[in-house]
Enzyme design. Structure first.
Site, PDB file in Angstrom:
ATOM      1  N   TYR A 136       0.650  -9.418  12.700  1.00  0.00           N
ATOM      2  CA  TYR A 136       1.032  -8.042  12.410  1.00  0.00           C
ATOM      3  C   TYR A 136       2.312  -7.636  13.143  1.00  0.00           C
ATOM      4  CZ  TYR A 136      -3.059  -6.457   9.784  1.00  0.00           C
ATOM      5  OH  TYR A 136      -4.001  -6.262   8.818  1.00  0.00           O
TER       6      TYR A 136
ATOM      7  N   ASP B 234       1.618   2.416  12.340  1.00  0.00           N
ATOM      8  CA  ASP B 234       0.716   3.204  13.170  1.00  0.00           C
ATOM      9  C   ASP B 234       1.422   4.272  14.004  1.00  0.00           C
ATOM     10  OD1 ASP B 234      -0.735   1.064  12.150  1.00  0.00           O
ATOM     11  OD2 ASP B 234      -2.108   1.047  13.838  1.00  0.00           O
TER      12      ASP B 234
ATOM     13  N   ASN C 235      -5.949   2.344  -0.589  1.00  0.00           N
ATOM     14  CA  ASN C 235      -7.072   2.092   0.305  1.00  0.00           C
ATOM     15  C   ASN C 235      -8.206   3.064   0.019  1.00  0.00           C
ATOM     16  OD1 ASN C 235      -8.588   0.990   2.347  1.00  0.00           O
ATOM     17  ND2 ASN C 235      -6.947   1.080   3.863  1.00  0.00           N
TER      18      ASN C 235
ATOM     19  N   ASP D 127     -11.336  -1.120   4.261  1.00  0.00           N
ATOM     20  CA  ASP D 127     -11.438  -1.357   5.700  1.00  0.00           C
ATOM     21  C   ASP D 127     -11.708  -0.046   6.436  1.00  0.00           C
ATOM     22  OD1 ASP D 127      -8.721  -0.563   5.011  1.00  0.00           O
ATOM     23  OD2 ASP D 127      -8.245  -0.880   7.125  1.00  0.00           O
ATOM     24  N   GLU D 128     -12.355  -0.170   7.581  1.00  0.00           N
ATOM     25  CA  GLU D 128     -12.504   0.916   8.560  1.00  0.00           C
ATOM     26  C   GLU D 128     -13.052   2.213   7.943  1.00  0.00           C
ATOM     27  OE1 GLU D 128      -9.098  -0.444  11.772  1.00  0.00           O
ATOM     28  OE2 GLU D 128      -8.500   0.990  10.228  1.00  0.00           O
TER      29      GLU D 128
ATOM     30  N   GLU E  86       0.874  -1.172   0.000  1.00  0.00           N
ATOM     31  CA  GLU E  86       0.000   0.000   0.000  1.00  0.00           C
ATOM     32  C   GLU E  86       0.911   1.221   0.000  1.00  0.00           C
ATOM     33  OE1 GLU E  86      -3.401   2.353   2.595  1.00  0.00           O
ATOM     34  OE2 GLU E  86      -2.803   0.336   3.225  1.00  0.00           O
TER      35      GLU E  86
END
Length: 612
Positions: A400, A444, A240, A301-302, A199
């Site tokens: 992850y 993150d 995304n 997602d999300e 990504e």
């Protein structure tokens, strides 16, 4: 007469000495004392030992006939040279002792598209039904030669259990250097992983307003994809959407979803607008200029992370206008996914999405030839998705590695004999419908670790998922023995040690700009210390805790050994060195008024400092 006297009488003393030396010689690293399989990652589960050994030597040649066989041989020859095994000649014709023979035999259908047979004797042969299968046989050979030039005689037929064996990397906000990604591709191929999801942002010609930092040039991506093609790693791109799309639409408020208070949402695409769909598919078209994969990942997602559909009544109105009064807001979301699916299909490309958007609140189904990558435990379980006809990949959160945060517990997973049937929230009795599994690297907390620090955690996890997706998930009695297996085979040929610092510790004058003490950090960068503090990038707007804007000034801050934004990579170039920040991956340049600022190298020419 004792045994030694009898042996002397029958064979003569010199023969006895030679025989005893042979019996007492250490067992080669690649052979087990029980004549079990040689050491590889993934481990060989089918091995028939034979008498003797294969010897790689100065007269070894690579024998290959067809164009495909010669491609595999050429790559192997390059890798043998990179691994220190000298230049080897690729020839046609019959094999002689010591040669390596590459065979592609489509009639060997039992090997599948990726399996191979390796036979070591006086010569060594690798046979695949396809070019990819033969290629994987060469990876096994390289691992064996990494442990010595003699390979125990024997035969293996080695076929993967799962067709998708991968790694996912989000370089979507925090840039990751191209050499680091190239190392990853080589390591993946060496361990027989075949799919890399990236990504990331490719610098756009059609939408220059989107070219805020974090992008890769098209030439950089072509270079990475070419390496993937050479090493049989499919590199699948992801943009995304419709959530997490702020890197692309932060300067396009006209495409941002507006909530009921009139506030724009820069991370959410307005799926009710045709212009938003046209924008997204135009980006897909640009990516098609540099990516060769037959899959497209749209994320999905999300979308409502930190909010809910009730804040956006226009989405429900859109769904009801299109699908009737019983439609739900989720149907508008699925509608967008399906439209992207159809656009990708029109280009001969399959669609992939994350699972968490499939909550069961929709009346419109996602197209069933969409691959669902399951990472989060939600209402719709993997078994239900498989029953509905979806191919499902295991991308479990337990796999992850989050930069500066959660790290997969590889040892615990190994001890549990984890395999791709073990999803978040459910373990399946059968592997039917499961395409495979992958580990994922997410940024993150982008400044929490440098990419060199991430690599330390990555390599054991990478080898573990390679093992669990190719063969027996628990080939060794203990995790320590499995780690030793990885140590024995080492890194892939061509892998670069990115922790080597090209400048010795000491005090240097950087041209006319400043004088600083250069001190190597444990992760392979340097701190630059002066009387004013340590050079850092610390200003500007933060994204994932990182100042990512071009033009942010470098400042002398209070020295802090834990502050990754104070770490620099001295990059050797003609005339001196560039300084690249370890986290932002931008190079320093000097403005006309003498300020030192960070910029992507294709926007401003980096400064080159002569160190004295």
């Amino acid at each position: 007469m004792n045994r030694e006297s009898l042996m002397r009488k029958r064979l003569g003393f010199a023969a006895v000495v030679a025989l005893l030396a042979l019996l007492l010689a250490p067992v080669p690293a690649t052979a087990r004392t029980d004549a079990g399989p040689p050491v590889t990652v993934p481990a060989l589960t089918d091995w028939t030992a034979e008498t003797g050994s294969y010897a790689y030597g100065s007269r070894t040649r690579l024998v290959a006939e067809s164009a495909a066989e010669r491609r595999i041989a050429g790559t192997l020859a390059d890798d043998l040279r990179s691994a220190g095994h000298r230049r080897i000649t690729v020839v046609r014709g019959g094999a002689r002792p010591g040669d390596i023979v590459i065979n592609i035999r489509p009639s060997r259908s039992a090997l599948g598209t990726e399996g191979y047979e390796l036979h070591a004797g006086t010569s060594l042969s690798i046979t695949g039904a396809t070019e990819t299968g033969a290629f994987y046989g060469t990876r096994t050979l390289l691992q064996l030669l990494a442990q010595g030039d003699r390979i125990p005689a024997g035969r293996t037929v080695d076929v993967p259990r799962y067709k998708e064996r991968g790694v996912g990397v989000c370089a979507c906000y925090i840039h990751i250097s191209l050499p680091w990604l190239e190392n990853l591709v080589r390591e993946m191929a060496y361990n027989k992983l075949n799919q890399l999801l990236v990504e990331l942002k490719v610098k756009s010609d059609a939408h220059p307003e989107a070219n805020t930092w974090g992008y890769y040039t098209k030439d950089e991506i072509r270079q990475l994809v070419a390496l993937g093609d050479k090493y049989h790693v499919e590199i699948i791109p992801e943009i995304n959407s419709p959530g997490h799309i702020d890197p692309w639409i932060e300067n396009r408020p006209d495409l941002q979803l507006t909530d009921s208070d009139g506030d724009k949402q820069p991370s959410r695409l307005d799926i009710t607008r045709q212009a938003a769909f046209d924008y997204y598919t135009s980006l897909m078209d640009e990516y098609a200029q540099v990516f060769t994969a037959k899959s497209w990942h749209m994320g999905a997602d999300e979308y409502m992370l930190g909010s809910d559909f009730a804040k956006y009544p226009q989405i429900l109105n859109y769904a009801r206008e299109k699908y009737g009064s019983d439609a739900t807001p989720q149907d508008a979301f699925v509608d967008f996914v399906n439209r992207v699916h159809d656009y990708a299909a029109s280009k001969g490309v399959g669609l992939r999405i994350w699972n968490d958007g499939l909550t069961g609140a929709n009346t419109v189904p996602v197209k069933t030839d969409t691959t669902v990558e399951h990472w989060l435990n939600v209402a719709v379980k993997p078994s239900a998705l498989i029953a509905q006809g979806y191919a499902v990949m295991n991308s479990a959160y337990s796999l992850y590695l989050i930069r500066g945060g959660f790290h997969s517990d590889t040892e615990s997973l190994y001890d549990q004999s984890w395999d791709p049937r073990s999803f978040e929230g459910e373990k399946l009795a059968s592997s039917k419908g499961v395409t495979g599994a992958k580990i994922s690297l997410w940024p993150d907390n982008g400044r929490g670790e440098t990419e060199n620090e991430v690599a330390v955690r990555l390599w054991p996890a990478l080898r573990h998922v390679a093992q669990a997706t190719w063969g027996d998930p628990h080939p060794d009695a203990t995790y320590a023995k499995f780690v030793a297996r990885g140590t024995a085979v080492g890194h892939a040929p061509g892998w670069r040690d990115l922790t080597r610092v090209p400048v010795a510790d000491g005090t240097y004058t950087f041209g006319r700009s400043f004088t600083a003490s250069v001190q190597r950090t444990a992760d392979g960068y340097v701190n630059l210390r002066s009387a004013s503090g340590c050079l850092a990038i610390s200003g500007g707007k933060l994204t994932l805790n990182v100042p990512l804007q071009p033009g942010v000034e470098a400042t002398w801050d209070t020295c802090d050994a834990t502050n990754t934004l104070q770490r620099w990579e001295p990059e050797p170039v003609a005339g001196g060195y560039r300084l690249v920040n370890a986290i932002t991956r931008m190079a320093l340049t000097v403005t006309d008024d003498g300020r030192i600022v960070q910029y992507p190298p294709d926007q401003r020419t980096p400064a080159v400092w002569h160190l004295s």
